[in-house]
Design an enzyme around this catalytic site. Structure first.
Site, PDB file in Angstrom:
ATOM      1  N   ASP A 213      58.030 -13.031 -65.502  1.00  0.00           N
ATOM      2  CA  ASP A 213      57.920 -12.025 -66.566  1.00  0.00           C
ATOM      3  C   ASP A 213      57.796 -10.641 -65.932  1.00  0.00           C
ATOM      4  OD1 ASP A 213      57.302 -10.430 -68.741  1.00  0.00           O
ATOM      5  OD2 ASP A 213      55.745 -11.761 -69.534  1.00  0.00           O
TER       6      ASP A 213
ATOM      7  N   HIS B   9      59.990 -13.060 -69.746  1.00  0.00           N
ATOM      8  CA  HIS B   9      59.007 -12.849 -70.814  1.00  0.00           C
ATOM      9  C   HIS B   9      59.161 -13.893 -71.926  1.00  0.00           C
ATOM     10  CE1 HIS B   9      56.103 -10.643 -73.121  1.00  0.00           C
ATOM     11  NE2 HIS B   9      56.933 -10.478 -74.126  1.00  0.00           N
ATOM     12  N   ASP B  10      60.389 -14.379 -72.126  1.00  0.00           N
ATOM     13  CA  ASP B  10      60.652 -15.379 -73.170  1.00  0.00           C
ATOM     14  C   ASP B  10      60.149 -16.779 -72.816  1.00  0.00           C
ATOM     15  OD1 ASP B  10      61.692 -13.945 -75.242  1.00  0.00           O
ATOM     16  OD2 ASP B  10      63.793 -14.377 -74.810  1.00  0.00           O
TER      17      ASP B  10
ATOM     18  N   ARG C  34      68.663  -3.366 -79.285  1.00  0.00           N
ATOM     19  CA  ARG C  34      68.230  -4.766 -79.181  1.00  0.00           C
ATOM     20  C   ARG C  34      68.659  -5.374 -77.849  1.00  0.00           C
ATOM     21  NH1 ARG C  34      64.409  -8.381 -80.551  1.00  0.00           N
ATOM     22  NH2 ARG C  34      65.216 -10.501 -80.612  1.00  0.00           N
TER      23      ARG C  34
ATOM     24  N   SER D  80      53.026 -12.202 -76.393  1.00  0.00           N
ATOM     25  CA  SER D  80      53.560 -10.847 -76.349  1.00  0.00           C
ATOM     26  C   SER D  80      52.756  -9.932 -77.289  1.00  0.00           C
ATOM     27  CB  SER D  80      55.053 -10.872 -76.701  1.00  0.00           C
ATOM     28  OG  SER D  80      55.662  -9.643 -76.418  1.00  0.00           O
TER      29      SER D  80
END
Length: 370
Positions: free
Chosen positions: A315, A348-349, A221, A152
């Site tokens: 992602d 994405h994680d 968040r 990232s």
């Protein structure tokens, strides 16, 4: 803990100097937090620089005390016999400037006023973070990096390293990165910003640390967290389950996924500074590898080392085609670039959740280099 690096300590390097930023402003003096794992060999040729993502820190492996519940954020990857094998490599991770985890950022004292910078802190770019890391490596007497690896925002730093210091970097491994932040990623950060700005406790960045804009920050968040997941991973984790403690026809009743986002946002507020979050989000939004060059080809022509790239099928924050755009340019320039599209449902994680899907390629790449 036989394959752990064990108990580690975060070091702080102090620099009584001013760093010229991409904005033209000067930032100094500087503090840079870092951790190291393994042993530097005699000719200092076994150094791996690990670069962290948005709200990461220097604590990538091991534990600070025996009582720590959780090890460093990439502990699965770093240690004796692990992917980044500390019996072979000297692994270094530093906290970026602009953060609140030991390196100079908006919570630091402004030497001109004796008060925290808050919003008087200058806007920084990923390139500035890398220049600050270079100061640290110079201090440590390291002039060669076997590889720079990160996911990232860490991938962005790896690319910047190879372009700014091609004589020093022998390879890079960017994971789940992008050559330039997309309008969609910027728009999600814009929502996160508005959530914070609209919280009356934010006070234009002049909140008291003990009274942060908790509601706005938690929501910011949560917005970010949605972008790190995927539709498939949400189905796997939550499906359409309604919270067991709520009635379906209770107006404020929540789905499990809502409770999760609420919990995740709320628990984050105590762990990170709001202004630092905003400054790093701005750095992500501004990221463009071609910044100050005559386009992508001009920037990437400076990358002279082998590179190993990873993207993940699910992602949607930094989509595979964004990585592929960079890799195609490198290949057109006859640069030694290899690329793997990893099939994963975790969005994405994925690089944090399913490292075993890409790490065999990393081990092979490092073995070829060494």
């Amino acid at each position: 803990m036989n394959n752990s690096v064990g108990i580690v300590k975060t070091e702080i390097a102090e620099f009584d100097t001013e760093l010229q930023l991409e904005s033209g402003r000067l930032l100094g003096p500087l503090s840079i937090a870092y951790e190291t794992y393994g042993t530097l060999n005699a000719d200092k040729s076994n150094v791996i620089l690990v670069t962290h993502a948005w709200t990461g820190d220097a604590h990538a492996a091991g534990r600070h005390t025996e009582q720590d519940r959780k090890p460093g954020w990439w502990d699965d990857m770093i240690g004796p016999g692990k992917v980044l094998d500390t019996e072979r490599f000297f692994v270094l991770c530093s906290n970026v400037i602009g953060s609140c985890k030991g390196s100079t950022g908006p919570t630091s004292l402004n030497p001109r006023t004796g008060k925290p910078y808050n919003l008087s802190f200058p806007v920084i770019m990923v390139r500035d973070m890398v220049r600050a890391q270079k100061l640290l490596l110079d201090r440590l007497g390291i002039d060669s990096l076997l590889t720079v690896i990160g996911g990232s925002m860490g991938a962005m730093q790896a690319v910047e390293w190879s372009i700014l210091y091609p004589e020093m970097v022998r390879s890079i491994i960017p994971i789940a990165g992008t050559g330039r932040t997309s309008p969609m990623a910027i728009s999600l950060n814009a929502l996160a910003r508005q959530a914070i700005f609209n919280d009356p406790m934010w006070k234009k960045g002049n909140y008291k640390p003990e009274h942060p804009p908790a509601d706005g920050f938690a929501l910011a968040r949560a917005v970010g967290h949605i972008s790190f997941l995927s539709d498939a991973s949400m189905h796997l984790k939550f499906s359409r389950r309604f919270s067991a403690r709520d009635g379906m026809f209770d107006f404020f009743g929540q789905f499990e996924v809502e409770r999760y986002l609420e919990y995740n946002g709320g628990s984050f507020v105590g762990r990170f500074d709001t202004n630092a979050f905003l400054y790093l989000a701005k750095a992500l939004d501004l990221y463009d590898v071609a910044w100050n060059f005559d386009g992508l080809e001009d920037a990437l022509s400076r990358l002279n080392c082998p590179s190993l790239w990873f993207a993940f099928t699910s992602d949607w924050l930094y989509t595979p085609d964004q990585t592929e755009e960079v890799v195609e340019v490198l290949k057109s320039l006859d640069k030694p670039a290899s690329y793997h599209l990893i099939d994963s449902d975790y969005g994405h994680d994925s690089f944090l959740v399913e490292p075993d899907k890409f790490t065999p390629y990393v081990v092979e790449f490092l073995n070829q280099l060494a």
